[in-house]
Design a protein around this motif. Structure first.
Motif, PDB file in Angstrom:
ATOM      1  N   TYR A 129       0.817  -1.218   0.000  1.00 32.73           N
ATOM      2  CA  TYR A 129       0.000   0.000   0.000  1.00 32.73           C
ATOM      3  C   TYR A 129       0.850   1.267   0.000  1.00 32.73           C
ATOM      4  CZ  TYR A 129      -3.417   3.447   1.600  1.00 32.73           C
ATOM      5  OH  TYR A 129      -4.199   4.565   1.710  1.00 32.73           O
ATOM      6  N   PHE A 133       0.896   4.197  -2.680  1.00 32.65           N
ATOM      7  CA  PHE A 133       0.467   5.511  -2.190  1.00 32.65           C
ATOM      8  C   PHE A 133       1.485   6.576  -2.575  1.00 32.65           C
ATOM      9  CE2 PHE A 133      -0.103   8.891   0.859  1.00 32.65           C
ATOM     10  CZ  PHE A 133      -1.466   8.938   1.081  1.00 32.65           C
ATOM     11  N   ARG A 134       2.769   6.299  -2.380  1.00 31.50           N
ATOM     12  CA  ARG A 134       3.820   7.286  -2.667  1.00 31.50           C
ATOM     13  C   ARG A 134       3.869   7.633  -4.159  1.00 31.50           C
ATOM     14  NH1 ARG A 134       8.066   4.276   0.617  1.00 31.50           N
ATOM     15  NH2 ARG A 134       8.831   3.865  -1.460  1.00 31.50           N
ATOM     16  N   GLY A 137       0.453   9.231  -5.282  1.00 34.01           N
ATOM     17  CA  GLY A 137       0.276  10.527  -4.635  1.00 34.01           C
ATOM     18  C   GLY A 137       1.192  11.599  -5.195  1.00 34.01           C
ATOM     19  N   ALA A 177      -4.049   8.853  -4.039  1.00 35.13           N
ATOM     20  CA  ALA A 177      -3.073   7.878  -3.563  1.00 35.13           C
ATOM     21  C   ALA A 177      -3.730   6.794  -2.714  1.00 35.13           C
ATOM     22  CB  ALA A 177      -1.985   8.595  -2.755  1.00 35.13           C
ATOM     23  N   GLY A 178      -4.621   7.208  -1.821  1.00 36.13           N
ATOM     24  CA  GLY A 178      -5.321   6.239  -0.977  1.00 36.13           C
ATOM     25  C   GLY A 178      -6.176   5.279  -1.791  1.00 36.13           C
ATOM     26  N   GLY A 181      -3.801   2.855  -3.565  1.00 30.94           N
ATOM     27  CA  GLY A 181      -3.244   1.903  -2.615  1.00 30.94           C
ATOM     28  C   GLY A 181      -4.262   0.847  -2.225  1.00 30.94           C
ATOM     29  N   TRP A 182      -5.480   1.275  -2.025  1.00 29.72           N
ATOM     30  CA  TRP A 182      -6.565   0.388  -1.621  1.00 29.72           C
ATOM     31  C   TRP A 182      -6.917  -0.612  -2.730  1.00 29.72           C
ATOM     32  CZ3 TRP A 182     -12.111   2.296  -2.484  1.00 29.72           C
ATOM     33  CH2 TRP A 182     -13.046   1.352  -2.081  1.00 29.72           C
TER      34      TRP A 182
END
Length: 186
Positions: A129, A133-134, A137, A177-178, A181-182
């Motif tokens: 994740y 995310f990085r 994002g 990003a979230g 990641g999800w």
């Protein structure tokens, strides 16, 4: 490496989430209320401009026709006398927000598409994740906020508007990003 076709769900869902978040930010949050203050003499300014029938577009005043004219005493006097301005003239009449919303959702899809492309090229299926995310994002933040600063640097747009809009961009990037990641393929 993950193909962009395998990322259609995070692309679409991130776009929808950011669309909803941006609507909430602009309709309910107070930080954009002071972006464009009302002129005390608004009616006089409008009355002075109205007879000119300015076509919609972007303008800079005063504006020299050539580099040589920029050095002329007449032009220098105009600049010193002022006012100096950069302005956007919109079409007359009430405008429907449908075109703005349509353009915004297309832009959100494009930003999410590029975030998917960059993240998908950098990371494999099953990446954790935080890695996803990085990458997603950072990519989204550059798209949402990176170019805002050029307007403050070159056209003296309010630093306050640029900072607040950059904060918006950070929120949009974190949501993107979230979501990536999800929903990253496992």
């Amino acid at each position: 490496m993950v193909g962009i076709r395998g990322l259609w769900l995070p692309i679409v869902l991130a776009s929808v989430i950011v669309f909803v978040a941006s609507s909430i930010i602009h309709m309910l949050m107070p930080w954009h209320k002071g972006d464009y203050p009302k002129l005390d003499n608004e009616d006089k300014v409008l009355d002075a401009l109205r007879p000119l029938n300015l076509p919609p577009g972007d303008y800079m005043l005063p504006r020299p026709g050539t580099a040589a004219e920029m050095k002329s005493p007449e032009f220098i006097e105009k600049v010193n006398r002022g006012p100096k301005l950069v302005m956007t003239v919109l079409p007359n009449g009430m405008q429907s927000m449908a075109g703005n919303f349509g353009g915004w959702i297309v832009y959100l899809l494009v930003v999410s598409g590029f975030a998917a492309y960059i993240t998908g090229r950098a990371l494999p299926s099953g990446a954790n994740y935080l890695q996803v995310f990085r990458f997603a994002g950072a990519s989204a933040f550059l798209a949402y906020a990176g170019a805002l600063w050029q307007l403050s640097i070159w056209y003296r747009r309010s630093l306050r508007i640029t900072v607040v809009s950059t904060l918006d961009g950070l929120i949009y990037a974190l949501l993107t990003a979230g979501t990536f990641g999800w929903l990253w393929p496992r």
